[in-house]
Design a protein around this motif. Sequence first.
Motif: not given
Length: 233
Positions: A82-89, A129-131
Amino acid sequence: MQKQSINAENYYDYICVIDFEATCEEGNQLEFTHEIIEFPIVLLNTQTLEIEDTFQQYVKPEINPQLSDFCINLTGISQELVDQADEFPKVLRSAIDWMKQKELGSRYSYAILTDGSWDMSKFLNIQCRVNRLRYPTFAKKWINIRKSYGNFYKIPRNQTKLSTMLEKLGMDYDGRPHSGLDDSKNIARIAIRMLQDGCELRVNEKLHDGQLMTVPSSVPIGGAPVPQMPGFR
């Protein structure tokens, strides 16, 4: 069992099976915000009754960026992933682009299919909602396979967990439980068996103004075009 051809006039061309994995803690507190950390899609061709392709991306959580030991052990998703992953949008944009490349909603009709209501009505709803994202149009209606399974095989709703559905169909779980992609593949196996047995898998739930609602079985089959990337509010 020999694969059967499905009449294109009576079914969606494709079913997209989605089973998110999200941040969690042992004995989740009510105030804990679940964030999606794995976004899988399994593309099921209803004509061939075969899994045609898959999409999978991990997601970097923002509110609770450090995964709990419970979450890591449950999902098999490491902190490094998850550290290397992109954020949700960005991951949502990639998923929508992938669906467009498959011509879903333009050349082919499709429906989303989930194992229960929570993936869309809770996890995706909370994540948007978070994003501060508009909830994506393509995910506003879906097939809840637990409802379809219970109604078709006359099984009580409390016996429609993934493991129980597989067991009752004489199948073993293939892969790692609580891996989003493996869960999605196993859900697709159940859907394939139901189609072979003559079940008409149709949209039976929707999200309207943030509220979960049941869709009458008489609603005609469709498949909303995959929209542009939802904008920020």
